[in-house]
Structure formats: structure tokens, C-alpha cells
Design a protein around this motif. Structure first.
Motif, mmCIF file in Angstrom:
data_model
loop_
_atom_site.group_PDB
_atom_site.id
_atom_site.type_symbol
_atom_site.label_atom_id
_atom_site.label_comp_id
_atom_site.label_asym_id
_atom_site.label_seq_id
_atom_site.Cartn_x
_atom_site.Cartn_y
_atom_site.Cartn_z
ATOM 1 N N PHE A 9 0.817 -1.213 0.000
ATOM 2 C CA PHE A 9 0.000 0.000 0.000
ATOM 3 C C PHE A 9 0.854 1.268 0.000
ATOM 4 O O PHE A 9 0.837 2.044 0.959
ATOM 5 C CB PHE A 9 -0.940 0.007 1.212
ATOM 6 N N PRO A 10 1.583 1.508 -1.098
ATOM 7 C CA PRO A 10 2.460 2.693 -1.149
ATOM 8 C C PRO A 10 1.681 4.007 -0.979
ATOM 9 O O PRO A 10 2.248 4.989 -0.482
ATOM 10 C CB PRO A 10 3.108 2.600 -2.540
ATOM 11 N N GLU A 11 0.406 4.005 -1.350
ATOM 12 C CA GLU A 11 -0.383 5.250 -1.275
ATOM 13 C C GLU A 11 -0.535 5.753 0.159
ATOM 14 O O GLU A 11 -0.779 6.934 0.383
ATOM 15 C CB GLU A 11 -1.755 5.064 -1.944
ATOM 16 N N ILE A 12 -0.381 4.859 1.143
ATOM 17 C CA ILE A 12 -0.488 5.275 2.549
ATOM 18 C C ILE A 12 0.589 6.311 2.875
ATOM 19 O O ILE A 12 0.409 7.152 3.756
ATOM 20 C CB ILE A 12 -0.357 4.049 3.488
ATOM 21 N N PHE A 13 1.712 6.265 2.142
ATOM 22 C CA PHE A 13 2.859 7.102 2.492
ATOM 23 C C PHE A 13 2.778 8.515 1.924
ATOM 24 O O PHE A 13 3.513 9.402 2.360
ATOM 25 C CB PHE A 13 4.153 6.419 2.020
ATOM 26 N N GLY A 29 17.072 17.295 0.500
ATOM 27 C CA GLY A 29 17.959 16.200 0.118
ATOM 28 C C GLY A 29 18.505 15.401 1.296
ATOM 29 O O GLY A 29 19.212 14.417 1.103
ATOM 30 N N VAL A 30 18.144 15.790 2.528
ATOM 31 C CA VAL A 30 18.592 15.054 3.717
ATOM 32 C C VAL A 30 17.890 13.693 3.800
ATOM 33 O O VAL A 30 18.445 12.718 4.279
ATOM 34 C CB VAL A 30 18.296 15.887 4.992
ATOM 35 N N LEU A 31 16.650 13.637 3.308
ATOM 36 C CA LEU A 31 15.832 12.418 3.358
ATOM 37 C C LEU A 31 15.390 12.032 1.949
ATOM 38 O O LEU A 31 14.997 12.903 1.159
ATOM 39 C CB LEU A 31 14.592 12.665 4.230
ATOM 40 N N SER A 32 15.499 10.737 1.672
ATOM 41 C CA SER A 32 14.951 10.221 0.427
ATOM 42 C C SER A 32 14.170 8.952 0.759
ATOM 43 O O SER A 32 14.654 8.099 1.510
ATOM 44 C CB SER A 32 16.098 9.935 -0.549
ATOM 45 N N VAL A 33 12.935 8.850 0.269
ATOM 46 C CA VAL A 33 12.130 7.647 0.516
ATOM 47 C C VAL A 33 11.737 7.045 -0.821
ATOM 48 O O VAL A 33 11.071 7.706 -1.632
ATOM 49 C CB VAL A 33 10.865 7.964 1.345
ATOM 50 N N ARG A 34 12.167 5.821 -1.070
ATOM 51 C CA ARG A 34 11.780 5.112 -2.284
ATOM 52 C C ARG A 34 10.745 4.072 -1.917
ATOM 53 O O ARG A 34 10.996 3.218 -1.056
ATOM 54 C CB ARG A 34 12.985 4.434 -2.918
#
Ligand code: 9D3
Length: 248
Positions: A9-13, A29-34
Motif C-alpha cells: 500500500f504505497p499510497e499510505i505514504f 535532500g537530507v531524506l529520500s524515501v523510495r
């Protein structure tokens, strides 16, 4: 810091990552979420990600193949890369656990759904298992978001004033003191006079005492690990004697 999140459920994010501190940390650019949709790695015609449990019993179990395939595609065999399963059986997430994750440039987070994941994921893929508390969620997604937020707040440059972070109640091991803002009198409810006095030493003393009193009243178990001054230990002793006298 990069998070690779594996989920059905990627949409939750979307919303949590697109607001406030997490949004700014990503923009800077300190945080990246894939986000990786586990379903994209299911190979059968119906793109099945769950199945009935061997041995019977209710509910469904997440199949191992799509999870292994997703993590392999995103992370290969990168040495020393933590692969964390969010699960009710994990070790409890604390400020200290979050701090210990800080030195990894990259973390993989696997979010379970249904009754859980096939045990072989735990045995042969996962390096760490984390829970956010003793209550029942529908899956690991909200727990992953909590972990991402807790860790991100500790990254250098994310919060405005590092001194404020240090003074955080949980950094000292105590609950927060009470906060007030204008107006000084609202509906007849007054702000404590000491806070209006301009006497900064008195204000600091008052706040310390309030934080200590609240912790003692509401979360006494925190006092065992709190970093207290001799003054504070004496205050505690005094309060304890007062209650002993009242209840004895
Ligand atoms: C009602 C289902 N339970 C049967 C005894 C077991 C169960 C399975 C799966 C309970 C919760 C979940 C889904 N939860 C998580 O994946 C989860 C979680 C949580 O529920 N609480 C606190 N931390 C976490 S981290 C992942």
C-alpha cells in the motif's frame, strides 16, 4: 538518509511524506524515501502476494517470493544494509533505537499485512525486527512512517535549533514541562506568575521541577533511567515522603 520501503500500500505514504518536516527534509535532500510495491514483483497472472497458512487457521500470510524479489531488485546484496521488518514481534522502537539507526546511510523497511509474512522472510532476509508498541495495527505501514519520522528528526539540519532537540523531554529522559503562550489571562485562567517574571534562573528551576513532578506522577518508570541532578533526587525523596505520610 535513504529509506527503501516495501509495501502493498504505497499510497499510505503520500500525505505524511508530503507535509511539514518530512516534506522539507526530502526537499533539502537530507531524506529520500523510495517506495516499492511488493505486488509489482509477483509473477503469476493474478499477481498474488498472499496465500493460506500451512497447518490451517484463519487469515492469509504474505508469500515470500515477491518480498525477496522486491528487496533484491532494489537493494541487491548490498553488504551491511539493514533490512528491517515492521512487526508486532519486533523489539520496541525507542528514541535510543532510532539513534542507533542514524549511522546507516540507507535502511530497508518491509511492511507486513494480513496475519503476517512467511517465516522464511524473517529467517533469511530480515536483519532486524521492530514494533512501535503493544497495540494492533492493520499492517506495518504506519509503523514504518513513525520510524521514518523519528529517525529523520535526528538527522543534522532537519530541525531548526539543535539546542531545542537536546532539551526535548525525552532527551533528558523526563516528560515536558507545561507550556503557555499569550494571553496571560484567558477566561480568567492565569499563566503561572514565574513565567512572566523575567527571572530566567527561577523559570529554569520551575520548569525542571514541573517536568520532574509530571514524570514522577505519570511515568515513574522513566525516572530509573533519567539523568537527574542531586537537587532533583532530593525533591523526589521529599515528594515520596509526603505521599507516604498521606497514604500511610
Ligand atoms: C489481529 C491479528 N493478530 C492475531 C493474533 C496478529 C497481528 C498480525 C498482524 C497483529 C497485527 C498485525 C499487523 N501489525 C503490524 O504489521 C505491525 C505492528 C503492530 O500491529 N503494532 C505495533 N507495531 C507494529 S509494526 C508492524
Amino acid at each position: 538518509m535513504q529509506f527503501d520501503v516495501f509495501t502493498l500500500f504505497p499510497e499510505i505514504f503520500s500525505s505524511p511524506l508530503d507535509a511539514s518536516i518530512l516534506k522539507r527534509a526530502r526537499e533539502s535532500g537530507v531524506l529520500s524515501v523510495r517506495l516499492h510495491n511488493i505486488r509489482d514483483y509477483a509473477t503469476d497472472r493474478h499477481r498474488t502476494t498472499d496465500d493460506t497458512p500451512y497447518g490451517g487457521g484463519g487469515g492469509m500470510v504474505m508469500k515470500p517470493e515477491p518480498i525477496f524479489a522486491a528487496v533484491k531488485a532494489a537493494a541487491g546484496g548490498e553488504q551491511g544494509l539493514p533490512i528491517i521488518l515492521l512487526s508486532p514481534q519486533g523489539r520496541l522502537l525507542t528514541q535510543e533505537v532510532a539513534g542507533s539507526l542514524l549511522h546507516f546511510p540507507r535502511l530497508c523497511l518491509i511492511c507486513g499485512r494480513y496475519e503476517g509474512v512467511d517465516e522464511r522472510v524473517r529467517e533469511h532476509l530480515v536483519s532486524d525486527e521492530i514494533s512501535i508498541g503493544d497495540y494492533v495495527l492493520s499492517g506495518g505501514e504506519l509503523a514504518a512512517l513513525v520510524l521514518i519520522e523519528v529517525v529523520t528528526r535526528l538527522l543534522p539540519g532537519v530541525l531548526g535549533d539543535p539546542a531545542a532537540t537536546f532539551e526535548d523531554s525525552h532527551a533528558r529522559g523526563l516528560l515536558e514541562y507545561p507550556h503557555y503562550t499569550r494571553p496571560a489571562n484567558w477566561r480568567g485562567w492565569e499563566v503561572p506568575e514565574v513565567l512572566l517574571s523575567g527571572d530566567h534562573a527561577a523559570i529554569t528551576r520551575w520548569r525542571r521541577e514541573q517536568a520532574l513532578r509530571r514524570t514522577w506522577q505519570r511515568r515513574p518508570e522513566l525516572l530509573q533511567r533519567a539523568r537527574l541532578t542531586e537537587q532533583e533526587r532530593l525533591l523526589l525523596e521529599q515528594w515520596q515522603k509526603e505521599t507516604d505520610n498521606d497514604t500511610g
